[in-house]
Design an enzyme around this catalytic site. Structure first.
Site, mmCIF file in Angstrom:
data_model
loop_
_atom_site.group_PDB
_atom_site.id
_atom_site.type_symbol
_atom_site.label_atom_id
_atom_site.label_comp_id
_atom_site.label_asym_id
_atom_site.label_seq_id
_atom_site.Cartn_x
_atom_site.Cartn_y
_atom_site.Cartn_z
ATOM 1 N N ARG A 24 0.829 -1.203 0.000
ATOM 2 C CA ARG A 24 0.000 0.000 0.000
ATOM 3 C C ARG A 24 0.867 1.259 0.000
ATOM 4 O O ARG A 24 0.921 1.995 -0.971
ATOM 5 C CB ARG A 24 -0.927 -0.012 1.224
ATOM 6 C CG ARG A 24 -2.098 0.985 1.139
ATOM 7 C CD ARG A 24 -1.738 2.399 1.576
ATOM 8 N NE ARG A 24 -1.263 2.477 2.942
ATOM 9 C CZ ARG A 24 -0.761 3.575 3.475
ATOM 10 N NH1 ARG A 24 -0.667 4.689 2.765
ATOM 11 N NH2 ARG A 24 -0.318 3.579 4.730
ATOM 12 N N ASP A 25 1.580 1.510 1.062
ATOM 13 C CA ASP A 25 2.372 2.728 1.182
ATOM 14 C C ASP A 25 3.529 2.742 0.193
ATOM 15 O O ASP A 25 3.946 3.810 -0.274
ATOM 16 C CB ASP A 25 2.901 2.842 2.618
ATOM 17 C CG ASP A 25 3.472 4.215 2.919
ATOM 18 O OD1 ASP A 25 3.168 5.167 2.182
ATOM 19 O OD2 ASP A 25 4.220 4.342 3.902
ATOM 20 N N HIS A 218 10.739 6.893 8.146
ATOM 21 C CA HIS A 218 11.330 6.991 6.816
ATOM 22 C C HIS A 218 12.829 7.218 6.967
ATOM 23 O O HIS A 218 13.292 7.744 7.982
ATOM 24 C CB HIS A 218 10.684 8.128 6.018
ATOM 25 C CG HIS A 218 9.306 7.796 5.531
ATOM 26 N ND1 HIS A 218 8.899 8.021 4.234
ATOM 27 C CD2 HIS A 218 8.239 7.242 6.150
ATOM 28 C CE1 HIS A 218 7.642 7.626 4.077
ATOM 29 N NE2 HIS A 218 7.215 7.144 5.236
ATOM 30 N N CYS A 249 5.788 9.437 0.004
ATOM 31 C CA CYS A 249 4.470 10.029 0.205
ATOM 32 C C CYS A 249 4.176 10.942 -0.967
ATOM 33 O O CYS A 249 4.937 11.886 -1.215
ATOM 34 C CB CYS A 249 4.417 10.819 1.513
ATOM 35 S SG CYS A 249 2.834 11.651 1.764
ATOM 36 N N ASN A 258 10.389 4.289 2.858
ATOM 37 C CA ASN A 258 10.180 3.752 4.195
ATOM 38 C C ASN A 258 11.390 2.947 4.648
ATOM 39 O O ASN A 258 12.235 2.536 3.851
ATOM 40 C CB ASN A 258 8.973 2.814 4.178
ATOM 41 C CG ASN A 258 7.673 3.520 3.942
ATOM 42 O OD1 ASN A 258 7.189 4.246 4.792
ATOM 43 N ND2 ASN A 258 7.089 3.312 2.776
#
Length: 309
Positions: A24-25, A218, A249, A258
């Protein structure tokens, strides 16, 4: 395969739950859209590697995150997996879509700063909390677990350093809404260990228990692992990470990748902290995914271990 020498350190939890956010991220920040079948295989491979919580997708409007527009197609492809599959929902409409597919773990995404709340949610911080209130209430009534993401906990690219009391106020508000878990996000990677300890201590004092807190670092300035260790020493046992170090992001251009799950697992193995993750299978998964994305993994551990193979 090379593995670290195990030398335990006092004061650490015996086991850490890794909250894998790569699908997802990680993938939401890709310039190209990854095919749904590739995403499904990625998640299956992560589960096979031993990850028990894999954040699968996001039920946001496709206009805002086109990379995850296939949530309705992807989620049913994961029905055979015996792992937790949280999904991000921005509002009640997103919750409706998630519940219709049988999602049992959701996450809402708040900001500790006004500027990022405006840019990411088009609302003030308090307006966003008001938007989340019925989402959390409905999920709780349906016995769906709710995670509250809180971004910009340590620094904001527009506002600079974020005061600890400001973060605590929004964090406590999220928990008061009924969130089961809070994830503290260092969205632009500016945190340092002392700052991490100060925030966790302040949350303790405000009645937000460490047992309900996860950390999401991060690695912009190379501090993600040191910040994670500081959090573990404070009693945190849930750490967000992204396979291969994928992600950033889309609404904060200074946010780089990340914390890589492989880098985290390498450190935890060396400290004698259990994760249940097979580092070899995980590394192979990230190499496989990097090939599909057409670039090498940014994870140092992935590069080191795949080079030795």
């Amino acid at each position: 395969m090379t593995l670290p020498m195990v030398v335990p350190v006092d004061g650490l939890p015996p086991r850490v739950r890794i909250h894998e956010v790569g699908p997802r991220d990680g993938l939401q920040n890709e310039k190209t859209v990854v095919p749904t079948e590739v995403k499904a295989e990625f998640i299956h491979r992560l589960a096979t590697a031993g990850l028990t919580t894999v954040e699968a997708t996001s039920f946001v409007h496709p206009k805002w995150v086109p990379q995850l527009a296939d949530a309705e197609q992807l989620f049913p492809m994961l029905a055979d997996l015996d792992v937790e599959l949280p999904v991000l929902v921005p509002n009640e409409r997103g919750l409706d879509r998630a519940l219709a597919l049988g999602a049992r773990r959701i996450a809402v995404f708040a900001s500790a700063t006004e500027t990022f709340a405006s840019r990411n949610l088009n609302r003030t911080v308090d307006e966003s909390l008001t938007m989340f209130e019925p989402v959390v209430a409905r999920a709780r009534a349906d016995r769906v677990q709710v995670r509250g993401y809180l971004s910009m906990c340590f620094g904001d690219p527009w506002e600079g350093p974020v005061p600890v009391p400001q973060v605590v106020r929004v964090a406590k508000a999220l928990m008061d809404l009924g969130c089961d878990e809070l994830s503290l996000g260092d969205t632009i990677g500016v945190a340092t260990p002392g700052h991490v300890r100060a925030l966790l201590t302040a949350l303790d004092e405000a009645g937000v228990p460490t047992t309900a807190v996860g950390v999401h670092f991060h690695d912009t300035y190379g501090q993600a692992l040191s910040n994670t260790l500081a959090a573990l020493q404070h009693g945190v046992t849930t750490v967000d990470a992204s396979a291969g170090g994928l992600g950033g992001c889309p609404y904060a251009k200074s946010a780089t990748g990340n914390l890589a799950t492989e880098d985290l697992v390498w450190m935890l193995q060396g400290l004698g902290v259990e994760t249940g993750v097979d580092l070899g299978l995980l590394t192979a998964t990230s190499v496989w995914m990097a090939e599909r994305l057409g670039r090498p993994s940014p994870s140092r551990t992935v590069r080191a271990l795949s080079h030795k193979e």
